[in-house]
Structure formats: structure tokens, C-alpha cells
Design an enzyme around this catalytic site. Structure first.
Site, PDB file in Angstrom:
ATOM      1  N   SER A  64       0.819  -0.955   0.126  1.00 60.39           N
ATOM      2  CA  SER A  64       0.142   0.143   0.104  1.00 60.39           C
ATOM      3  C   SER A  64       0.972   1.150  -0.107  1.00 60.39           C
ATOM      4  CB  SER A  64      -0.810  -0.059   1.276  1.00 60.39           C
ATOM      5  OG  SER A  64      -0.200   0.255   2.482  1.00 60.39           O
ATOM      6  N   LYS A 134       0.777   4.724   6.747  1.00 63.88           N
ATOM      7  CA  LYS A 134       0.295   5.541   5.727  1.00 63.88           C
ATOM      8  C   LYS A 134       0.999   6.891   5.637  1.00 63.88           C
ATOM      9  CE  LYS A 134      -2.854   2.417   4.666  1.00 63.88           C
ATOM     10  NZ  LYS A 134      -2.733   1.543   3.755  1.00 63.88           N
TER      11      LYS A 134
END
Length: 284
Positions: A64, A134
Site C-alpha cells: 500500500s 500511511k
């Protein structure tokens, strides 16, 4: 004259050599095998303190954050800075606890006894930790939006995002989270992965109790270095795009971030030096 003295050769009563006492000796050096458990104990305590308060390593399990981070990379996370009241800023790569079942259904890897012990002292990530990594896009007070394939905008300012995975668009042209306009509440963050078409981030968790936002209190720390493998070694600075005019000024928060990081580094160096002198290094 004491009974430990005798007259000198001339019988004049001057003290001569002493009797009945052994010459002073230094303490005998302790056996290595007796010291070893102490050294191991000190190393373990230091490892736990460093893991808890200073720096912790995390393994990247998914794609990701490609290509900034790839599967199998180990990143070092600064955990000291939040203790000084600094909050994450735009552009930082952060590790945070799962806010509300973002990882539901993800398999938990099995660990043997040795791996569990290494996780406990910080040499391996724990299989029980439900953490994500993230990039911070929006902070409290920001408006974050994206239409069609982009560009991504923060407070109306379009972001130039060179870190986005090659071939991806800043946003996904779908209505299941790819198209959005949100206002970030104070004390929360809007986060997105760099591999935009392969990241279940804030966009795709807007149905949870925080509307896809990450509470600042759930942040573990900021990822600052890719430490392993050696060929991937790099720092993780904030991209210049977040310094564009028009974005809300967070210079005060940035100033709070810089000083504690320096203190963290200054604190780690003497600890590592002392441990190298005293015993085997243990890090995570």
C-alpha cells in the site's frame, strides 16, 4: 607500640614491619559467566526502554505504500516526539493503531516461542500488533477533496505528488471512496497510501465510527528511516509539495517536531555507545 610491631634493629622502639596482616589486594575480577546474566539483563531492559519510548522497528507487510516502502522493508519509527506534544503534520509517513477494524479479516501470522520472545524485546514486530502505515494528507481543520482522477487538493491547493506509485492516479475514478470531500476534525488525521489504487486507507473506511479519520491519540510515531534491507536504506522526509503557499501554516507544529527529534537522536547515541561497551547490542 602494638603487638604487631617490634623494635627496630637498634632496639630504639621504632616500628618495624607488621606481622599478622596480609598485604592489601584488589577485589578479584568477577567471572565472565557470573557477569553474563547481568549484561543480558541490562541489554534487555535497555532494549525494552528504547522500544517503548524512543525508536521501534516495523516490518512492511503490504504494497500500500509502494514505491516509497516495499514489502519486507523495515522502518524505524520515532516514538519520542509525541511525548513533547508534537502532532503529525502533512506529508509525514506515520504508524498508527487500527482505528476501527481497518484490518478486519486480515490473517494474523503464527509465531513460535523464539519469535514471540524476540517480539517482546523488540527485535521482531509482534504478530498481535494491529498497526498500519500511511502518509498524512490532512490534519485538523483541513478540507481534503478529490474528483475523478485528481489532483488531490488540500484547502483548495492541488498537490503535486511525486511519491504516488508509478502508473497510479492521485485518486480513483469510482464513487466508493475515490471521490470525496471531507473536513478533518481537530485531533484527527486523513491518511492515504502512496500506492493509491492498492490502499484501503481513509477513503475506504468512511463508514467506520471515525468516518475514515485517524485519531491523533492512536499514532505510534513517525517513520523516519528505511533501515533494512541495506540496499533500500533511505530517510523519509516530508515532500516539498506540502510547503506550497496557500496551505494552512503549521510552522509552530513543525518547530515542535524538529527539536524533539534531535533530542531523540542525541539520547540514542550515548545509550548505544554505552551498550556497545557494556554488552551485546539489542535493537528493534
Amino acid at each position: 607500640m602494638t603487638d604487631e610491631q617490634h623494635n627496630g634493629p637498634d632496639g630504639d622502639g621504632t616500628p618495624g614491619r607488621t606481622r599478622g596482616r596480609k598485604p592489601p589486594r584488589g577485589d578479584a575480577p568477577r567471572s565472565f559467566w557470573k557477569e553474563l546474566p547481568i549484561l543480558i539483563g541490562i541489554a534487555l531492559v535497555l532494549a525494552l526502554l528504547i522500544k517503548t519510548f524512543l525508536v521501534q522497528a516495523f516490518s512492511i507487510p503490504s504494497a500500500s505504500m509502494q514505491n516509497t516502502l516495499t514489502i519486507g522493508d523495515r522502518v524505524l519509527v520515532d516514538k519520542l516526539t509525541p511525548w513533547f506534544g508534537s502532532e503529525p503534520d502533512r506529508g509525514e509517513v506515520i504508524v498508527f493503531h487500527d482505528p476501527d477494524q481497518w484490518l478486519a479479516g486480515e490473517p494474523t501470522p503464527d509465531q513460535n516461542g523464539l519469535q514471540t520472545f524476540l517480539s517482546w524485546i523488540g527485535l521482531m514486530p509482534s504478530a498481535d500488533e494491529k498497526d498500519l502505515i500511511k502518509r498524512v494528507i490532512g490534519v485538523g481543520g483541513d478540507t481534503v477533496e478529490c474528483n475523478k482522477t485528481g489532483p488531490l487538493k488540500v484547502n483548495g491547493v492541488a498537490l503535486d505528488e511525486p511519491y504516488v506509485y508509478a502508473g497510479n492516479t492521485p485518486c480513483s475514478a469510482d464513487d466508493q471512496g475515490g471521490q470525496f470531500k471531507v473536513k478533518v476534525p481537530d485531533g484527527f488525521l486523513w491518511v492515504m497510501g502512496d500506492h493509491r489504487q492498492n490502499s484501503a486507507d481513509s477513503r475506504y473506511n468512511q463508514a467506520d465510527k471515525y468516518s475514515g479519520m485517524v485519531p491523533v491519540k492512536e499514532v505510534v510515531g513517525r517513520a523516519v528511516v528505511v533501515a533494512w534491507p541495506i540496499g533500500h536504506w533511505s530517510t523519509l522526509p516530508v515532500p516539498d509539495t506540502f510547503d506550497q503557499p496557500g496551505l494552512k501554516d503549521r510552522a509552530a507544529a513543525a518547530a515542535l517536531t524538529v527539536a524533539p527529534q534531535g533530542l531523540a537522536l542525541a539520547g540514542v547515541v550515548p545509550v548505544v555507545w554505552w551498550r556497545r561497551r557494556k554488552g551485546p547490542a539489542v535493537t528493534r
